[in-house]
Design an enzyme around this catalytic site. Structure first.
Site, short mmCIF file in Angstrom:
data_model
loop_
_atom_site.label_atom_id
_atom_site.label_comp_id
_atom_site.label_asym_id
_atom_site.label_seq_id
_atom_site.Cartn_x
_atom_site.Cartn_y
_atom_site.Cartn_z
N LYS A 55 -7.86 -2.46 -5.83
CA LYS A 55 -6.39 -2.41 -5.92
C LYS A 55 -5.96 -2.47 -7.39
CE LYS A 55 -5.79 -4.42 -1.36
NZ LYS A 55 -5.69 -5.63 -0.55
N GLN A 99 -4.13 -11.89 -0.76
CA GLN A 99 -5.25 -11.31 -0.02
C GLN A 99 -5.67 -12.23 1.13
OE1 GLN A 99 -6.67 -8.20 -0.69
NE2 GLN A 99 -7.79 -8.56 1.21
N ASP A 122 2.88 -5.51 1.22
CA ASP A 122 1.96 -5.48 2.37
C ASP A 122 2.73 -5.27 3.68
OD1 ASP A 122 -0.76 -5.56 2.26
OD2 ASP A 122 -0.94 -7.74 2.17
#
Ligand code: NDP
Length: 294
Positions: A55, A99, A122
């Site tokens: 990422k 995460q 997200d």
């Protein structure tokens, strides 16, 4: 003649998305803005470290600011919430991603809810979940289902009126996928299946578009697929393989070799949906920056 077994290539489509994001980043740069994504990585899970590394790398390749905040698994809930609070108010940060999975002593739901919805790239904050379902397009859809929808559109799959059967009802893939497919403009008729579904094959075998996100290696076999269906395999399962140096290999939830000749189009694993997820994260981050800077 009905097309059979054509591949929907995740690498090609992910490159298309990142090229589009690159254009958006250049347009923002002309207005003096650099989109920034900050990922918070807690603990030392090797798979998470790999995802987070790619990422950050992709952000930088696209001219965005990519930063990773690493903290040990011993971090407390309040220390983690403090980090989120700081990122929420930092004007250089447009996208925040914590995460998953988080250590067991952390309330992951509380962490997700603390992220400002307009920085939640997200798409897991309840505000963004709600916006997805009501069709409010300034919210953020979770990256994997958004990537699947992009793949269907880019491959000119007819979704209007199509029977779309989704296997899996997780908050990350199955449910948001259903929310996207049922929206006006996409217009599919959606069925969501899960582990309690009676006669799974009866549902999958009437799908014009079959999207599988169950996390069960090769569970969808040829007899469960309607001839000519479009098959999207979200699954990523490691199975033992003595012929590989690593001793394992990645397979999807679809038994690719038997289903490919029956499907009109199909995504491979690897090289399918998995390639789209980070690309869509970049797209969400660039859009977050544009919306926050507007
Ligand atoms: P979850 O484990 O959270 O959800 C799996 C879902 O599948 C559940 O709803 C479960 O039902 C259902 N299910 C499990 N077994 C069966 C069965 N035999 N019949 C019908 N339904 C079943 O997984 P995720 O949604 O997070 O991920 C699914 C897969 O997608 C995994 O392989 C994961 O690695 C992969 N993935 C890939 C991504 C990518 O970028 N390509 C991103 C995210 C995930 P129930 O709710 O009843 O338990």
């Amino acid at each position: 003649m009905v097309e059979r077994g054509a591949l929907i290539d995740g690498a090609v489509l992910a490159a298309k998305v990142t090229a589009e994001v690159g254009n958006d980043v250049r347009a923002l740069a002309a207005r003096g803005m650099t989109p920034g994504l900050t990922v918070v990585l807690v603990g030392d899970d090797p798979a998470s470290a790999v995802y987070v590394g790619s990422k950050e790398r992709t952000c930088i390749e696209l001219g965005m600011r990519g930063e990773t905040i690493r903290r040990p698994a011993s971090i407390t809930q309040s220390e983690l919430l403090d980090i989120v609070d700081r990122l929420n108010t930092d004007p250089a940060v447009h996208g925040i991603l914590v995460q998953m999975p988080l250590p067991k002593h952390i309330d992951a739901e509380a962490v997700v809810r603390r992220i400002r919805p307009d920085k939640d790239v997200d798409g897991f904050h309840p505000v963004n979940v709600g916006k997805l379902w009501i069709g409010d397009t300034d919210g953020f859809a979770p990256c994997t289902p958004a990537g699947v929808l992009y793949m269907l559109r880019a491959s000119h799959v007819r979704t209007s009126g199509a029977e779309c059967v989704i296997v899996g009802r997780s908050n990350i893939v199955g449910k948001p996928m259903a929310g996207l497919m049922v929206q006006p403009g996409v217009d599919a008729t959606v069925t969501i299946c899960h582990s309690r579904t009676r006669d799974l094959a009866a549902h999958t075998s009437r799908a014009d578009i079959l999207i599988v996100a169950a996390g069960r290696a090769r569970m969808i076999t040829a007899d469960m697929v309607k001839p000519g269906a479009v098959v999207i395999d979200v699954g990523m399962n490691r199975i033992p393989d003595a012929t590989k140096k690593s001793g394992s290999r990645l397979v999807g939830d679809v038994d690719f070799d038997s289903v490919r000749p029956i499907a009109s189009r199909i995504t491979p694993v690897p090289g399918g949906v998995g390639r789209m997820t980070i690309a869509m994260l970049m797209a969400n981050t660039a859009r977050a920056a544009a919306q926050l800077g507007a």
